[in-house]
Scaffold this motif. Structure first.
Motif, PDB file in Angstrom:
ATOM      1  N   GLY A 199       0.826  -1.201   0.000  1.00 58.57           N
ATOM      2  CA  GLY A 199       0.000   0.000   0.000  1.00 58.57           C
ATOM      3  C   GLY A 199       0.855   1.243   0.000  1.00 58.57           C
ATOM      4  O   GLY A 199       2.029   1.220   0.392  1.00 58.57           O
ATOM      5  N   PRO A 200       0.295   2.349  -0.470  1.00 56.64           N
ATOM      6  CA  PRO A 200       1.069   3.594  -0.545  1.00 56.64           C
ATOM      7  C   PRO A 200       1.380   4.154   0.839  1.00 56.64           C
ATOM      8  O   PRO A 200       0.622   3.983   1.782  1.00 56.64           O
ATOM      9  CB  PRO A 200       0.148   4.537  -1.325  1.00 56.64           C
ATOM     10  CG  PRO A 200      -1.218   3.977  -1.169  1.00 56.64           C
ATOM     11  CD  PRO A 200      -1.064   2.499  -0.967  1.00 56.64           C
ATOM     12  N   LYS A 201       2.551   4.804   0.917  1.00 58.37           N
ATOM     13  CA  LYS A 201       2.970   5.449   2.159  1.00 58.37           C
ATOM     14  C   LYS A 201       3.436   6.856   1.825  1.00 58.37           C
ATOM     15  O   LYS A 201       4.218   7.045   0.898  1.00 58.37           O
ATOM     16  CB  LYS A 201       4.107   4.648   2.796  1.00 58.37           C
ATOM     17  CG  LYS A 201       4.571   5.224   4.106  1.00 58.37           C
ATOM     18  CD  LYS A 201       5.635   4.364   4.746  1.00 58.37           C
ATOM     19  CE  LYS A 201       6.084   4.988   6.055  1.00 58.37           C
ATOM     20  NZ  LYS A 201       7.189   4.280   6.652  1.00 58.37           N
ATOM     21  N   ASN A 202       2.965   7.839   2.580  1.00 61.02           N
ATOM     22  CA  ASN A 202       3.377   9.221   2.370  1.00 61.02           C
ATOM     23  C   ASN A 202       4.696   9.454   3.098  1.00 61.02           C
ATOM     24  O   ASN A 202       4.780   9.311   4.307  1.00 61.02           O
ATOM     25  CB  ASN A 202       2.300  10.177   2.889  1.00 61.02           C
ATOM     26  CG  ASN A 202       2.646  11.620   2.610  1.00 61.02           C
ATOM     27  OD1 ASN A 202       3.775  12.061   2.767  1.00 61.02           O
ATOM     28  ND2 ASN A 202       1.658  12.373   2.194  1.00 61.02           N
ATOM     29  N   VAL A 203       5.719   9.810   2.320  1.00 60.15           N
ATOM     30  CA  VAL A 203       7.036  10.107   2.883  1.00 60.15           C
ATOM     31  C   VAL A 203       7.382  11.539   2.473  1.00 60.15           C
ATOM     32  O   VAL A 203       7.686  11.799   1.315  1.00 60.15           O
ATOM     33  CB  VAL A 203       8.109   9.127   2.363  1.00 60.15           C
ATOM     34  CG1 VAL A 203       9.460   9.460   2.949  1.00 60.15           C
ATOM     35  CG2 VAL A 203       7.719   7.683   2.657  1.00 60.15           C
ATOM     36  N   ALA A 204       7.258  12.455   3.402  1.00 60.41           N
ATOM     37  CA  ALA A 204       7.595  13.868   3.162  1.00 60.41           C
ATOM     38  C   ALA A 204       6.895  14.405   1.917  1.00 60.41           C
ATOM     39  O   ALA A 204       7.500  15.062   1.077  1.00 60.41           O
ATOM     40  CB  ALA A 204       9.098  14.056   3.071  1.00 60.41           C
ATOM     41  N   GLY A 205       5.594  14.095   1.788  1.00 53.98           N
ATOM     42  CA  GLY A 205       4.806  14.602   0.671  1.00 53.98           C
ATOM     43  C   GLY A 205       4.939  13.806  -0.616  1.00 53.98           C
ATOM     44  O   GLY A 205       4.337  14.157  -1.633  1.00 53.98           O
ATOM     45  N   PHE A 206       5.696  12.721  -0.606  1.00 59.26           N
ATOM     46  CA  PHE A 206       5.895  11.863  -1.766  1.00 59.26           C
ATOM     47  C   PHE A 206       5.219  10.526  -1.494  1.00 59.26           C
ATOM     48  O   PHE A 206       5.343   9.970  -0.404  1.00 59.26           O
ATOM     49  CB  PHE A 206       7.398  11.659  -2.002  1.00 59.26           C
ATOM     50  CG  PHE A 206       7.749  10.618  -3.008  1.00 59.26           C
ATOM     51  CD1 PHE A 206       7.583  10.859  -4.364  1.00 59.26           C
ATOM     52  CD2 PHE A 206       8.270   9.396  -2.615  1.00 59.26           C
ATOM     53  CE1 PHE A 206       7.924   9.908  -5.301  1.00 59.26           C
ATOM     54  CE2 PHE A 206       8.617   8.434  -3.544  1.00 59.26           C
ATOM     55  CZ  PHE A 206       8.443   8.700  -4.890  1.00 59.26           C
ATOM     56  N   THR A 207       4.498   9.990  -2.491  1.00 57.30           N
ATOM     57  CA  THR A 207       3.829   8.705  -2.321  1.00 57.30           C
ATOM     58  C   THR A 207       4.768   7.576  -2.725  1.00 57.30           C
ATOM     59  O   THR A 207       5.092   7.424  -3.903  1.00 57.30           O
ATOM     60  CB  THR A 207       2.534   8.643  -3.152  1.00 57.30           C
ATOM     61  OG1 THR A 207       1.668   9.705  -2.739  1.00 57.30           O
ATOM     62  CG2 THR A 207       1.826   7.312  -2.965  1.00 57.30           C
ATOM     63  N   SER A 208       5.182   6.808  -1.729  1.00 60.74           N
ATOM     64  CA  SER A 208       6.019   5.636  -1.954  1.00 60.74           C
ATOM     65  C   SER A 208       5.089   4.437  -2.095  1.00 60.74           C
ATOM     66  O   SER A 208       4.299   4.147  -1.202  1.00 60.74           O
ATOM     67  CB  SER A 208       6.978   5.443  -0.783  1.00 60.74           C
ATOM     68  OG  SER A 208       7.867   4.381  -1.025  1.00 60.74           O
ATOM     69  N   GLU A 209       5.177   3.744  -3.247  1.00 59.56           N
ATOM     70  CA  GLU A 209       4.222   2.682  -3.569  1.00 59.56           C
ATOM     71  C   GLU A 209       4.758   1.273  -3.362  1.00 59.56           C
ATOM     72  O   GLU A 209       3.984   0.316  -3.366  1.00 59.56           O
ATOM     73  CB  GLU A 209       3.815   2.791  -5.042  1.00 59.56           C
ATOM     74  CG  GLU A 209       3.240   4.133  -5.414  1.00 59.56           C
ATOM     75  CD  GLU A 209       3.016   4.247  -6.900  1.00 59.56           C
ATOM     76  OE1 GLU A 209       1.844   4.208  -7.304  1.00 59.56           O
ATOM     77  OE2 GLU A 209       4.020   4.346  -7.651  1.00 59.56           O
TER      78      GLU A 209
END
Length: 114
Positions: free
Chosen positions: A75-85
């Motif tokens: 699932g996607p994770k928000n890392v400093a405003g970036f979506t890590s998929e």
């Protein structure tokens, strides 16, 4: 020594979509709390997927075109405003640098881990 985690079932493992990916682009990620790159990976899906990866001990040029092992369905994770998929897998060496998990031979992007 690190203690083993509690037992998982085969069904737990089978739910993970672990695939070989091919790195197609690497961008700097200065907003990340820990030194990281934004990494685009071809995992044989209908689109390129992106990851925030703490693998800055590698030069971006050396990463592009390389094969990596990825978990694609966390699932996607928000890392400093970036979506890590997806999660690119690695392990830390004695110096604390992340060493990427990679196949030892040529494998097609998108090939599942069995």
């Amino acid at each position: 020594m690190t203690q083993l985690k509690s037992l998982a079932t085969y069904d737990d493992f089978a739910r993970l979509d672990i695939r070989i990916g091919k790195v197609v682009e690497v961008q700097p990620f200065p907003r990340a709390r820990n030194p990281s790159y934004k990494v685009a990976v071809d995992v044989g899906a209908d689109r390129i997927m992106w990851s925030s990866a703490q693998i800055t001990n590698y030069e971006p040029e050396a990463l592009v075109g390389s094969l990596v092992v990825c978990v694609c369905n966390l699932g996607p994770k928000n890392v400093a405003g970036f979506t890590s998929e997806l999660l690119i897998l690695g392990a830390k060496n004695a110096d604390g640098k992340v060493i990427l998990l990679r196949p030892r031979g040529e494998v097609a992007a998108g090939e599942p881990i069995i």
